[in-house]
Design a protein around this motif. Structure first.
Motif: not given
Length: 518
Positions: A10, A44, A75, A79, A126, A130
Motif C-alpha cells: 500500500e 484500508g 482512501d 479503501r 482505492p 485494495l
C-alpha cells in the motif's frame, strides 16, 4: 483523522506527512482541533467504526464533542467503497461534516444524489487497488507456502522470526528461541513425571513465562495484553493451551496451513525450522499426553503429601487430603475423593499421619528389597497419517487431471504423480511398530533409595513404580502384592530389562542376603 497500513504494497503518505498537512490547513482556517484519531498499522479494508482510534469518536457518547472530521485523502477513510458509502450515509444522519484536503467538494457532494455518485465512483479506485493488493499478497503467500520461508503471523511457541538477505531481498525464516525451547523441555519433563496440564499451566504462570502471542507483542514493542483486561496484563497459560501446544507438530519444525501440516511433492512434511524435540522425545511426550487426555481422574488444586498414592479402600477412587485447625493445632485426614462430592463414601476418614507412617514402615518392610525401576519410552514407528495424506493427494491429482487442469502440463503431472506414488509405496512398506513404556532398572532397591528422598520424592517414586495404597476405616493395603526378588528379576529379564543393570542389581541383592542361590 490519520490512518496507515503496515502492508508494504500500500502506497500512502506517512502518518507524519498526513499530520503536517492537516495541521497546516486547520491553522490557516482557524478551526479548533478537539482530538486526533491515529490508526497505525490498520488495513484500508477495516470498517471505520471498528478502528481502535477512530471508532470511539463515532460512538453516541462522543458525538457531541466534534462537528467535522478531517482527512488528507478519501482512501484514508477507507479503501472499501462499501464502507465509504455507509460512512457518508451515517454522517448525513448525524449532521457531521467530512473535510478531505485533496477533494474540497467532498462535503458538498455528500448532500446531493449526483455528488454521492461521484463519491462512490472515486471510492472504486482505492477499492480496486485494495483488491489488487490482496491478490498480490495471496499470490505471494501461495508461492512461499511450500518453502521454508515464514509467511507471517504469530510463530509457534519455541520459535522467533528472523530476517535474512537472500537473492537481493529480505526474507523471513523461523529460528529456535533458546529460552522458549528450555520452557518446552521443562513442560515435557513435567508431563512425563505425571503432572497434569493444569499443574503445568499454573507453574508457567507462577514463573512469569509469556505465551507465544505476548512474546510476539513484546518483540514489536507493544505491551502484553490479556483479552478482556487492560494493556499490560499478560495472557495466562491454561490447561487447554498447554495441551494444544504439546500436541502441535509445529514443535517438530513442520509447516502448517489452516491448522494442517503441509506436505511437499514427495509426500514429506514441509520443514520451516529445526525440531524442538527428537523423534524419541516427541513420541514419549505424545504417549504421556494421550494417557493424560484419556484419564478420568480429576486433578485437585494443591498436591497432597501422598496424592496419587493413597486411594479409597471402599470404592477405589483416589483419596483427597483434607486439613483443619482446631485450637491452634492442625489436623490432617485422607478421605474418599470421588467426584462429585455426593458420590464420596461417607465415613471414610483416616488420620494423614497414620497413613504416611504406615507407608513408611509397612512399605519398606514388604518391598524394601524390591529393585527400583523407572519407566522409559521405547519409540515405535507409525506413518499411517502421512500415508493417508499422500493417498489423498494422489486422488486429488487424478481428479484434477480428469477435469483437464493438467492438459497443458503433462510432464509436470507425470513427475508429480510418480513422486507421490513412490512415496506412497515407501510408506506402505514401513511396518507399524507401536511405541511403549518399559521398565528399566535403576540399580537400587527401595531400601537404598528411601534414605535419600524427601516426602515428595517418595510420592513420585511410588507413582512411577506403579504402587498404590488403599485405606479404609480398618484397612490398609498396598498393591500390587510383592513378588519375591527372584520373581521380580525374572519378570524384568523377560520384559527386556537392561542386561548390565540387571546383573548389577542381582549381585548387590545376592551380597546383601536378599537373594540366595537355590
Amino acid at each position: 483523522m490519520e490512518r496507515i497500513s503496515d502492508d508494504r504494497n500500500e502506497k500512502s503518505d506517512s502518518i507524519e506527512s498526513q499530520d503536517q498537512k492537516l495541521r497546516r490547513q486547520v491553522e490557516s482556517e482557524g478551526v479548533t482541533v478537539v482530538g486526533t484519531a491515529v490508526d497505525l498499522s490498520v488495513s484500508g479494508d477495516v470498517d471505520p467504526f471498528q478502528r481502535k482510534a477512530l471508532g470511539p469518536w463515532l460512538t453516541e457518547e462522543n458525538l457531541p464533542k466534534w462537528d467535522e472530521l478531517w482527512v488528507t485523502t478519501q482512501d484514508r477513510l477507507s479503501r472499501d467503497d462499501r464502507h465509504v458509502f455507509r460512512f457518508v450515509d451515517w454522517c448525513l444522519d448525524q449532521d457531521k461534516k467530512v473535510i478531505i484536503l485533496d477533494d474540497p467538494d467532498f462535503n458538498k457532494n455528500m448532500h446531493s444524489p449526483e455528488g454521492r455518485v461521484m463519491i462512490h465512483i472515486r471510492a472504486m479506485g482505492p477499492a480496486r487497488e485494495l483488491l489488487r493488493i490482496k491478490e498480490r499478497t495471496k499470490d505471494s503467500h501461495e508461492r512461499r507456502r511450500f518453502t521454508a520461508r515464514w509467511t507471517g503471523g504469530i510463530p509457534p511457541f519455541g520459535y522467533v522470526p528472523v530476517s535474512r538477505f537472500v537473492d537481493g531481498k529480505t526474507v523471513t525464516y523461523l529460528e529456535q528461541d533458546p529460552d522458549m525451547v528450555k520452557v518446552l523441555h521443562y513442560m515435557r519433563e513435567q508431563i512425563l513425571d505425571g503432572q497434569s496440564f493444569f499443574a503445568v499451566a499454573k507453574a508457567l504462570n507462577e514463573m512469569g513465562e509469556h505465551t507465544a502471542r505476548d512474546r510476539a507483542r513484546i518483540r514489536k514493542g507493544k505491551p502484553v495484553h490479556r483479552r478482556g483486561a487492560e494493556e499490560g496484563v499478560p495472557e495466562q497459560w491454561s490447561e487447554t493451551t498447554v495441551k494444544s501446544l504439546l500436541r502441535d507438530p509445529a514443535l517438530l519444525g513442520q509447516k502448517k496451513h489452516k491448522g494442517e501440516v503441509l506436505y511437499d511433492s514427495q509426500g514429506r512434511p514441509v520443514m520451516v525450522a529445526e525440531p524442538v524435540f527428537t523423534d524419541d522425545e516427541w513420541q514419549s511426550l505424545q504417549a504421556a499426553v494421550e494417557a493424560r487426555v484419556q484419564t478420568k481422574v480429576r486433578r485437585v488444586n494443591g498436591t497432597s503429601p501422598l496424592y496419587g498414592v493413597v486411594w479409597c479402600g471402599v470404592c477405589g477412587q483416589k483419596a483427597a487430603h483434607k486439613g483443619s485447625i482446631h485450637k491452634g493445632y492442625e489436623y490432617r485426614y485422607y478421605v474418599c475423593g470421588a467426584w462429585p462430592k455426593e458420590n464420596r463414601c461417607r465415613g471414610v476418614s483416616i488420620r494423614a499421619e497414620e497413613v504416611e507412617g504406615w507407608v513408611e514402615i509397612y512399605f519398606l518392610e514388604r518391598y524394601g528389597n524390591q529393585p527400583v525401576t523407572e519407566r522409559v519410552w521405547v519409540p515405535g514407528t507409525d506413518r499411517t497419517k502421512e500415508l493417508t495424506d499422500v493417498k489423498s493427494r494422489i486422488t486429488r491429482l487424478r481428479r484434477d487431471s480428469v477435469a483437464g487442469l493438467w492438459d497443458d502440463a503433462q510432464d509436470e503431472f507425470r513427475n508429480l504423480m510418480h513422486s507421490l506414488m513412490t512415496r506412497r509405496d515407501e510408506l506402505a512398506a514401513e511396518p507399524v511398530v507401536i511405541g511403549r513404556w518399559q521398565e528399566k532398572l535403576t540399580g537400587r532397591t527401595f531400601q537404598e533409595l528411601w534414605a535419600v528422598l524427601d516426602l515428595e520424592g517418595k510420592r513420585q517414586q511410588l507413582i512411577k513404580s506403579g504402587y498404590r495404597v488403599e485405606v479404609g476405616r480398618k484397612s490398609f493395603k498396598v498393591t500390587p502384592e510383592p513378588e519375591s526378588v527372584a520373581e521380580a528379576l525374572e519378570r524384568l529379564r523377560s520384559e527386556g530389562a537392561d542386561t548390565e543393570a540387571l546383573a548389577e542389581v542381582t549381585e548387590a541383592l545376592r551380597q546383601s542376603g536378599a537373594l540366595t542361590e537355590e
